[in-house]
Structures are given as structure tokens and as C-alpha cells.
Design an enzyme around this catalytic site. Structure first.
Site, mmCIF file in Angstrom:
data_model
loop_
_atom_site.group_PDB
_atom_site.id
_atom_site.type_symbol
_atom_site.label_atom_id
_atom_site.label_comp_id
_atom_site.label_asym_id
_atom_site.label_seq_id
_atom_site.Cartn_x
_atom_site.Cartn_y
_atom_site.Cartn_z
ATOM 1 C CB SER A 583 47.078 44.367 41.836
ATOM 2 O OG SER A 583 46.258 43.470 42.527
ATOM 3 C CG ASP A 671 46.300 38.290 37.019
ATOM 4 O OD1 ASP A 671 46.269 37.643 38.073
ATOM 5 O OD2 ASP A 671 46.274 39.536 36.980
ATOM 6 C CG HIS A 703 48.302 39.660 39.946
ATOM 7 N ND1 HIS A 703 47.221 40.327 39.416
ATOM 8 C CD2 HIS A 703 48.545 40.244 41.154
ATOM 9 C CE1 HIS A 703 46.822 41.259 40.250
ATOM 10 N NE2 HIS A 703 47.610 41.246 41.305
#
Length: 726
Positions: A583, A671, A703
Site C-alpha cells: 500500500s 482491492d 488490499h
């Protein structure tokens, strides 16, 4: 490096169980007081590609002359599998256990007592609502004081009608878009609160909640004639809730006769309501709306008799060295002392996670993590732990089994605290201790030491930005990192270093057990886990300092931490450096190999943010796309050329042409937070330049890439990638 060896190492380190919840029971046998601790554990099993849950129980006998000391701890009972349980709760008096279980496509509500199954309701057949919510965001299962009613949260039922007009309406509306609450909360759109009457076996849905909020985290108010809940505002549209403590919400009280009132202020974010044992006070967390998606929170107390609210703990802007740094995490289900005067919680504190107690009368905060006396029996196995002496700024070795980098409170009941302790070389350990009286020490006892400990070194580094890297608005901030390395190099004189960067960006790498880090260390890599400015645990000013400076301040912080580690530890090989993260950690990893193309030799990124401008229209937290680059957000925001230019300027894609290091990308097709097209954008940019790049695609993951088989696949491929290119 043999792939089978890598897989075996990961299976070993990821398969160590961790306690995820606990309950304390009490029984008086003649003159003997007996306590029971029931802990629920989670364990990943790679060969089954699933996580198992099981429970285990301990019997504790306090000292008759000192109720805050344990005389005897009996051997634990067997591990009992917990199959299909979504949510569960124990009644406060009779110890009845309620469970919502999923089996054969049905959801059942079961009530168990000492004689077995007492009541079973088929919630699916009753058809009063949709699926029961079992997530931490909305889910709950709360007993009434009379123990004849249960309160829980489920998805609203979408009723069907049999009329001809109804059939047409269903056909007409079958493709209408239904908003949900984003990443990890798909299919959760319109929760409702439900009450089960155990005497009649009926289920009713509470209808009088405000139409513009989604209720969750509900509990019974004293008296049993009303419920208290958190309501998240979903108008004009829903934004992602997972990992976001900045969503507009409020506390509400709903009487069973239909009257609903708001108990907290407007335009705030609230969560985790916790009722005191005497029923007089409601505790909850409060934060700001929008801005950083995770933040330092205040701890509020609501007097239910007068209706007055006052802060118990304020937001900490900038903690002094060695002082309490604020509240950043959810409260455990039970966090009150028996006399309703003290509150216990765990929270990030610089590079560690500590256990704290606050006294309501004095508002004094005490750390309970570092008030120890040696538990007499049973001692945990010998550990080799390291910590940082902040005053002397020298690493100091400690062979004491009491040195843990992370303390997480599971529950406190009957004034007995049940905690999970761990360190980078010590897997989760279950410990208990009584709340101390004034001036007393906590005597900690280990109930369940880990099956294995590991011969790793770990240390904490304090890092100070250079003068030119200082933030003029929030000057003088420092940050930190946790360095983990094997005790002995497997083959070479110097260790390759993997720089591990957390996502968020407003989260933290505590000095706790991390199976990915442990696996790398066991395979001969040193790992540097960096808590750049903006990480939680360093005060609100640190969090705010990153706003508008992503792609610059955080990148320079990571680079500064790496240089600090290389200068302070000659065992690290400066010619063999890799960077990895997910991320925002992937965002920084790609920035680093683009901004320092000759410094790093490999990169592994999971669901990275690559182009913030193209991400804006696909993310479930569109507000953060504006906030992160220093722009104000409102629901009616329309993208401008200036805003898109600011987002593009701060994105790794602008440095793609300079990337020399081989890049491994790992993307989850489901995601909702960072579209997998972000990683694909970098993949194509690198492919077009004949750069070395490999992409792993996980069609059923989101995610966090959290499925057990996905994590095993990512670890194997990451280690092979690092070994090949380092």
C-alpha cells in the site's frame, strides 16, 4: 536457495498461534476463590490454506492472603476447535454462552449452558434480516441484564413481495447499484440492530434508527429498555471504513419504544463504546472527521445520569521522551477495573506497543508494561532479547524473559488483566496479572509461552532528520525503526538488508512478532522496519507533518533510517540492499528505487500506490487522495487540473524511467482501496523500457493480500526474488 526450504520456514513461522480474545470467569468454592481464563487463539495452516480457531482454559487460584496474587496456576485444558463461529458472548451472571454459527449455508443462534445446548434458532429460516455482521466495525453480541435478550447487528433484509407489481419492481431494480462500506466490508451496506427474545424465540429488528446512519458496535444501556450504538453517517455517500478512524459518526441511544437521541457531539468520529461495571459511565474514543485517516484519539467519558461528557485523555500532540504518546487503537471489549475507576488499554508508543492504565480521579496514566516482577512458575523458555538504551544510545543485551516489545490487552475482568506479549524473536505469549493498587507492582505470570523462540537480535533505532529534512511547520520531530537480524550470518561475513516499510501511512511497525520478518531473518536477511514521520505512536504532530509531504518527507525518512542503520551496524552489507512494502509502503518502495536508482538492488511491492491522480476515481477513500497532498476535501469535490497535477507530482510513476532495480509486484484483483491497475501501470512502464519486472496476480484477494495461501505465495516469491537479485 531451495524453494522447499523457504516454504518450510514460512510454514513454521506463520503457523505459530496467537491469542485473539479472552474471558475471565469466577467461582467461589467454600473459602476458595477460583478464576478461569478462557483464551481464543488463531492459527494459520498453510497446508489447509485456512486459519483455525480454538479455545483453551486455565484454572487460577489466588492467594487467600493477597487477592492480587496468584497462588496456583493449574495446567491448561485441551485445545478445543471453534468451528464456524462468527460472534459469541458470555452472559454476565449465569455464564451462558451465545454463539452465532454458520453451517451448511445457514446462520444459527445457539445458547449454551452447563448442561449443553439450551436454545437454537435458525436465523436464516426466520428471514428477519440478512447476514449477521461478524466484523470489528459493526459486529457485536450483547446480553441484556435479565439475560433473556440478545442484541446483535445484521445486514438489512431486502424483502420480496408476491404481487405482480412487486415482481415488476424486483425486475426493474435488479441491477440498481448498492453502496457498501468499501475495502474488507463488501456486501455490508445497511446494517440493522436485531433483538432476540430467548423466552419467545422471536427476532425483532429495531426500526427507529436515524435513516442517514448505519448502526454498529451496539450494547444494552442500564435497565435493559434501550440500546446504545455507534451510527456512521452514510449520506451523501459511503466512504471506506476499514482502518479509517476519521469517518463522521456519533453515539446514539435508542429506546425500545422507538425514541432515539444523539449522545455525542456533531461532526466528530466516535467508536468503541464501553460501559462501566457500575453502569454509570460510558467510555468511548473520539477523533476528527476527514484529515488523516488514522489519528491520535481522545478518550471521552459520558455520565449516563447527568448526560455530561468530559475528556479522560486528550489527544497528545508531541509526547516528551519516555512519556505516554496517546491512544491510537481500538479498546478491548472489557477495559474497566471492577470499581469503575480505572481504565486499561494498549496503544502504540514510539516503536513499541505498551499497556497503560488511567485513573479517572487523577487522570494519571501509568505504564503497566514495565512494572514487572519475575513470575515464579511456570517460567517461559530462555529468550535472547535486545532493547535500546535511549539515554546512552547504545544497544544493551537482556536475557530477562520480561523484555517484550509489544503488550496487547485482550481483556481485564475481576481486575485480572490478560495480555498477549511478543517481540520480533518471541512469538505471541499469553500472560496474566492483577491490576495494581497504588504503589504496588504487577506480578506477571505466563500462562502459555510460545512453542518456539528464535535466536534473532533486535534493536530499536532512534532517527533524527537532517536540518534540511526538518519540517518547518512541525520542527524537531524524530522517528524510529526496528532492526532485526539473525545472530549469525548463514554464509557471508555481512548480511543483506531488507528495508520493510509499513502502509497506511498512519500505522506502525511495533517491535512485535511479525512472521514475514521472522522468516526473512531465519533465512539470513537483516530486516529494518521503518516508522517514518507520520507513523502512529509519535504524537499527532508527527501524523500531521506528513500531510502534503508524501513522496518527499516519508521517502527521505526511510533513506535516513537506512543510512543510520548502515553507519551503526557494520554487520550490514551496504552493497546488498532491497526495499519492500504494501500500500503506502509499496508507494514508498517504488519511490525509493526511482529516487535512489543506484542504491537499492531489488524491490518487492504489494498493491502499491503508483499514480495518485489515476487512483482518485477508483479508491474507496477518495478523501485521502486530497488530504495526502495537502488539499481540503468535501463530498461535492470535482477534480481540478491543479489537484491532479499535485497528485501526479508526488507519485512514484514520475520516477519510473529512472528505476534500475528489478521490481516484483503482487496485486489483489479485488482491492477496493488501491486498484490493481495502479501496479499494472508501473508494470507496463517498466516493461516498455525492458526493465526487470515480475507481477503476481491474486484474483480472489483484496488490499491486504490476507488469504493464507496468498501470503505463503508472496513470501516464497519475495525471498526467491531477493535471493536472485541480492
Amino acid at each position: 536457495m531451495d524453494p522447499r526450504q523457504i516454504s518450510d520456514v514460512y510454514e513454521e513461522v506463520s503457523g505459530l498461534p496467537a491469542p485473539v480474545g479472552a474471558h475471565v470467569g469466577e467461582e467461589q468454592l467454600a473459602e476458595l476463590r477460583v478464576l478461569t481464563v478462557t483464551a481464543e487463539w488463531s492459527q494459520s495452516v498453510v497446508t489447509r490454506a485456512s486459519r483455525l480457531r480454538y479455545s483453551q482454559q486455565w484454572t487460577l487460584i489466588p492467594d487467600s492472603n493477597n487477592r492480587r496474587s496468584l497462588r496456583t496456576v493449574l495446567s491448561p485444558g485441551p485445545c478445543l476447535p471453534v468451528s464456524g463461529e462468527l460472534v459469541s458472548g458470555l452472559s454476565p451472571v449465569r455464564g451462558l454462552r451465545a454463539v452465532v454459527r454458520e453451517t451448511g449455508g445457514r446462520q444459527l443462534l445457539e445458547v449454551w449452558d452447563l448442561h449443553g445446548l439450551r436454545k437454537c434458532l435458525d436465523l436464516t429460516a426466520l428471514d428477519r434480516h440478512g447476514r449477521v455482521h461478524d466484523d470489528a466495525q459493526f459486529g457485536c453480541l450483547s446480553w441484556s441484564e435479565c439475560e433473556n435478550k440478545l442484541l446483535y447487528v445484521a445486514e438489512q433484509s431486502r424483502k420480496k413481495t408476491d404481487s405482480r407489481d412487486g415482481d415488476y419492481a424486483r425486475w426493474k431494480d435488479r441491477s440498481v447499484y448498492c453502496e457498501d462500506w468499501g475495502e474488507a466490508l463488501a456486501q455490508k451496506s445497511s446494517p440493522v440492530m436485531c433483538v432476540v427474545n430467548l423466552q419467545s424465540g422471536t427476532v425483532s429488528v429495531l426500526q427507529a434508527t436515524p435513516p442517514d446512519v448505519s448502526p454498529g458496535q451496539a450494547l444494552w444501556a442500564p435497565g435493559g429498555q434501550s440500546v446504545i450504538f455507534v451510527g456512521w453517517y452514510h449520506e451523501p455517500f459511503r466512504l471506506g471504513l476499514k482502518f479509517c478512524s476519521n469517518r463522521r459518526s456519533a453515539l446514539f441511544k435508542l429506546d425500545l419504544d422507538g425514541h432515539c437521541e444523539r449522545l455525542s457531539g456533531d461532526d466528530l468520529s466516535v467508536s468503541c463504546p464501553r460501559l462501566s461495571p457500575d453502569g454509570s459511565t460510558l467510555l468511548y474514543l473520539q477523533g476528527r472527521v476527514f484529515g488523516p485517516h488514522s489519528q491520535c484519539l481522545s478518550l471521552q467519558q459520558l455520565d449516563l445520569r447527568s448526560g455530561d461528557t468530559s475528556p479522560l485523555l486528550d489527544v497528545v500532540d508531541r509526547p516528551a521522551a519516555g512519556e505516554f504518546a496517546g491512544v491510537y487503537e481500538a479498546l478491548p471489549p472489557c477495559c474497566w477495573s471492577a470499581d469503575s475507576q480505572r481504565v486499561v488499554f494498549s496503544s502504540a508508543c514510539r516503536n513499541q506497543k505498551d499497556l497503560f492504565m488511567v485513573d479517572r480521579r487523577s487522570k494519571k496514566v501509568t505504564s503497566l508494561s514495565h512494572i514487572h516482577s519475575e513470575p515464579p512458575l511456570p517460567p517461559p523458555p530462555p529468550l535472547h532479547l535486545y532493547h535500546r538504551d535511549h539515554k546512552r544510545e547504545q544497544e544493551a543485551r537482556s536475557d530477562s524473559p520480561e523484555v517484550y516489545g509489544s503488550w496487547k490487552l485482550l481483556t481485564v475482568e475481576k481486575d485480572l488483566m490478560v495480555v498477549c506479549c511478543s517481540s520480533p524473536n518471541t512469538p505471541p505469549t499469553l500472560r496474566v496479572g492483577f491490576l495494581p493498587s497504588a504503589g504496588e507492582r504487577v506480578t506477571w505470570r505466563t500462562l502459555q509461552p510460545p512453542v518456539l523462540t528464535f535466536d534473532f537480535h533486535w534493536s530499536i533505532l532512534d532517527v533524527t532528520p537532517s536540518p534540511e529534512e526538518d519540517n518547518s511547520q512541525y520542527s524537531g520531530l524524530d522517528f524510529g525503526a526496528v532492526l532485526v537480524k539473525p545472530s549469525h550470518s548463514l554464509h557471508e561475513a555481512k548480511l543483506p538488508l531488507v528495508v520493510f516499510i509499513h502502509g497506511g501511512p498512519h500505522s506502525q511497525f511495533a517491535a512485535e512478532w511479525n512472521s514475514f520478518t521472522a522468516g526473512l531473518a531465519k533465512l539470513g536477511f537483516a530486516v529494518l522496519m521503518v516508522n517514518y514521520r507520520g507513523s502512529t505512536g509519535f504524537g499527532q504532530h508527527s501524523i500531521l507533518s506528513l500531510i502534503g509531504h508524501i513522496g518527499n518527507q516519508d521517502v527521505k525518512d526511510v533513506q535516513r533510517a537506512v543510512l543510520t542503520a548502515l553507519q551503526s551496524d557494520t554487520a550490514l552489507d551496504p552493497s546488498r540492499l532491497a526495499v519492500m512494502g504494501g500500500s503506502h509502503g509499496g508507494f514508498l518502495s517504488c519511490h525509493l528505487v526511482g529516487q535512489y536508482p543506484d542504491f537499492y538492488r531489488a524491490c518487492a511491492a504489494r498493491n502499491p500506490v503508483i499514480n495518485a491522480a489515476t487512483l482518485m476515481g477508483t479508491s474507496d477513500i477518495v478523501d485521502w487522495r486530497y488530504t495526502s497532498v495537502g488539499l481540503q476535501y468535501s463530498y461535492d469535490q470535482i477534480p481540478t487540473a491543479e489537484a491532479l497535477a499535485a497528485m501526479l507530482e508526488k507519485s512514484p510513476i514520475t520516477h519510473a524511467a529512472q528505476i534500475k532495480a528489478p521490481v516484483l509486484l503482487m496485486l489483489g484483483a479485488r482491492d477496493r482501496r488501491v486498484s490493481p491497475h495502479q501496479g499494472l501501470e508501473l508494470y507496463k512502464a517498466l516493461k516498455s523500457r525492458a526493465s526487470t519486472v515480475r507481477l503476481l496476480w491474486f484474483p480472489e484477494d483484496g488490499h491486504s493480500l490476507s488469504k493464507v495461501d496468498t501470503q505463503a505465495d508472496c513470501f516464497l516469491n519475495t525471498v526467491l526474488w531477493l535471493h536472485q537479485h541480492l
